[in-house]
Design a protein around this motif. Structure first.
Motif, mmCIF file in Angstrom:
data_model
loop_
_atom_site.group_PDB
_atom_site.id
_atom_site.type_symbol
_atom_site.label_atom_id
_atom_site.label_comp_id
_atom_site.label_asym_id
_atom_site.label_seq_id
_atom_site.Cartn_x
_atom_site.Cartn_y
_atom_site.Cartn_z
ATOM 1 N N PHE A 41 -99.981 -82.641 -31.067
ATOM 2 C CA PHE A 41 -100.682 -83.872 -30.793
ATOM 3 C C PHE A 41 -101.866 -84.119 -31.656
ATOM 4 N N ASN A 42 -102.359 -85.197 -31.742
ATOM 5 C CA ASN A 42 -103.886 -85.445 -32.543
ATOM 6 C C ASN A 42 -103.650 -85.066 -33.893
ATOM 7 N N ARG A 57 -102.326 -80.719 -34.240
ATOM 8 C CA ARG A 57 -102.984 -79.877 -33.424
ATOM 9 C C ARG A 57 -101.902 -79.314 -32.528
ATOM 10 N N GLU A 101 -109.522 -77.876 -33.048
ATOM 11 C CA GLU A 101 -108.834 -78.972 -32.481
ATOM 12 C C GLU A 101 -109.169 -80.153 -33.471
ATOM 13 N N ASP A 102 -108.271 -81.053 -33.290
ATOM 14 C CA ASP A 102 -108.412 -82.567 -33.548
ATOM 15 C C ASP A 102 -108.999 -82.706 -35.291
ATOM 16 N N LYS A 151 -118.198 -83.482 -31.494
ATOM 17 C CA LYS A 151 -116.878 -83.564 -31.919
ATOM 18 C C LYS A 151 -116.572 -84.929 -32.882
ATOM 19 N N TYR A 247 -108.151 -93.681 -22.666
ATOM 20 C CA TYR A 247 -108.464 -93.649 -24.184
ATOM 21 C C TYR A 247 -107.605 -94.720 -24.471
ATOM 22 N N VAL A 283 -102.335 -84.753 -20.391
ATOM 23 C CA VAL A 283 -103.294 -85.545 -19.985
ATOM 24 C C VAL A 283 -102.875 -87.086 -19.897
ATOM 25 N N VAL A 286 -103.630 -91.433 -22.689
ATOM 26 C CA VAL A 286 -104.347 -91.262 -24.002
ATOM 27 C C VAL A 286 -103.570 -91.563 -25.244
ATOM 28 N N PHE A 288 -104.583 -91.174 -29.236
ATOM 29 C CA PHE A 288 -105.701 -90.306 -29.745
ATOM 30 C C PHE A 288 -105.311 -90.071 -31.389
ATOM 31 N N ASP A 309 -101.915 -86.563 -25.013
ATOM 32 C CA ASP A 309 -102.045 -84.789 -25.341
ATOM 33 C C ASP A 309 -100.626 -83.982 -25.317
HETATM 34 C C1 BMA Z 1 -111.000 -85.461 -25.965
HETATM 35 C C2 BMA Z 1 -110.271 -84.506 -26.961
HETATM 36 C C3 BMA Z 1 -109.044 -84.812 -27.449
HETATM 37 C C4 BMA Z 1 -108.244 -85.115 -26.367
HETATM 38 C C5 BMA Z 1 -108.862 -86.166 -25.370
HETATM 39 C C6 BMA Z 1 -107.924 -86.318 -24.097
HETATM 40 O O1 BMA Z 1 -112.314 -85.165 -25.439
HETATM 41 O O2 BMA Z 1 -110.662 -83.028 -26.365
HETATM 42 O O3 BMA Z 1 -108.497 -83.805 -28.383
HETATM 43 O O4 BMA Z 1 -107.122 -85.622 -26.675
HETATM 44 O O5 BMA Z 1 -109.966 -85.643 -25.045
HETATM 45 O O6 BMA Z 1 -107.517 -85.111 -23.278
#
Ligand code: BMA
Length: 338
Positions: A41-42, A57, A101-102, A151, A247, A283, A286, A288, A309
């Motif tokens: 993902f992401n 990721r 991550e990301d 982040k 999100y 999750v 979302v 992202f 996610d």
């Molecule tokens: C955010 C990050 C992302 C994630 C999102 C939803 O804080 O950690 O990597 O996709 O939360 O879990």
């Protein structure tokens, strides 16, 4: 309160979508991976050797993430995925002890390299790290450039009056109840003359409050995109609801020569979780994106995003529609902005 009329209106009174989902989403899932993984993902995205390159990721079954690249001629199908992780957390960098991550990728002409800015999950919380690469095979890790918690960071591709600029999101807001949100998690901008020591920290975009879709917690999605009208920013807003967070994505426009100046900000979200692949997963609810690709010849902008996610999806818009929309939005001082 006066009636609010959307700027995203179709003639049949539905919302106009600036990004249209690829009909065969998701484009990449754990099942496509050459080795066993929990989720992919992401992803960040760029053009490399005339191909679309995604740095995805990838989360394993410990819960730790690393990055693996996938390349495709058309940016949509026939992805060739590295057989092993492309960039992994390293014991030499203790801030990466719970994974990386990301990622967000920016081509830096001056360095003749791509900068990969990513979240290192340290034992003290998430931090921002930087690595440079010329080939997406070997990477020079520069270590952590911001202390935790921080982040959602990306670099601009060039200096402004001698200074590099980084967009990032220090401080994680606790979104457990309205009383506990604290000062809010805003998008910041910081400057550096060497990419190592950062200062001139300033808030760029504030999380809104109350009922807004982007209340209390926002973060940058993709690296800033240079356009004739300024730097286009895609950001996520996190809305706390009784059944968890949602999100969604919004746009902003920064001054082309001085990106510390916000020219416009969308008051509506322009993209949010709607399809089942965005609503259900590890999750839920979302979308992202960490990367977008602007194809100058066709004028299209492709966003590559993590959905729930759990998988990688694609949606496409045009730069002219995005700019037309954001230029119709209020400036930062308008009452409707907060
Ligand atoms: C955010 C990050 C992302 C994630 C999102 C939803 O804080 O950690 O990597 O996709 O939360 O879990």
């Amino acid at each position: 309160m006066p009636f609010f009329e959307t700027r995203l209106k179709n003639s049949d009174n539905t919302y106009r979508e600036l990004f249209v989902r690829y009909p065969n989403n998701p484009i990449l899932t754990a099942k496509d991976w050459p080795y066993a993984v929990n989720t992919v993902f992401n992803p960040s995205a760029t053009i490399f050797n005339n191909q679309t390159l995604l740095l995805a990721r990838v989360e394993d079954r410990r819960g730790f993430s690393h990055f693996t690249k996938a390349v495709s001629d058309d940016g949509v199908t026939n992805w060739k995925i590295d057989k092993f992780p492309t960039l992994e957390p390293s014991p030499d960098f203790p801030e990466e002890s719970w994974g990386i991550e990301d990622p967000r990728i920016t081509w830096i002409d001056e360095l003749e390299s791509w900068a990969v800015v990513y979240t290192s999950y340290s034992r003290s919380g998430p931090t921002v790290s930087l690595a440079l690469t010329k080939d997406f095979v070997s990477f020079e890790k520069m270590g952590s450039i911001m202390p935790p918690e921080d982040k959602d960071a990306a670099l601009f591709p060039r200096r402004f009056q001698g200074k590099w600029m980084l967009i990032h999101r220090p401080i994680g807001a606790k979104l457990t109840s309205e009383e506990e949100v604290g000062p809010g998690a805003h998008i910041w901008l910081s400057c550096s003359s060497d990419l190592k020591y950062w200062g001139d920290h300033q808030i760029l975009l504030k999380a809104r409050r109350g009922a807004w879709w982007d209340a209390n917690k926002i973060g940058l999605c993709c690296p800033p995109l240079e356009t004739p009208d300024g730097w286009l920013i895609l950001y996520h807003g996190v809305r706390q609801t009784a059944s968890g967070c949602i999100y969604r994505l919004g746009l902003a426009l920064l001054d082309g020569e001085d990106p510390t100046k916000v020219l416009r900000r969308s008051d509506e979200w322009i993209f949010g979780p709607e399809e089942s692949y965005e609503r259900e997963g590890d999750v839920r609810d979302v979308v992202f994106p960490c990367g977008w690709v602007h194809d100058k010849a066709s004028g299209t902008v492709r966003i590559y995003y993590g959905a729930a996610d759990s998988r990688i999806c694609l949606a496409t818009g045009t730069l002219s529609d995005l700019l037309e929309y954001i230029k119709s939005c209020p400036g930062p001082s308008a009452a409707s902005t907060y």
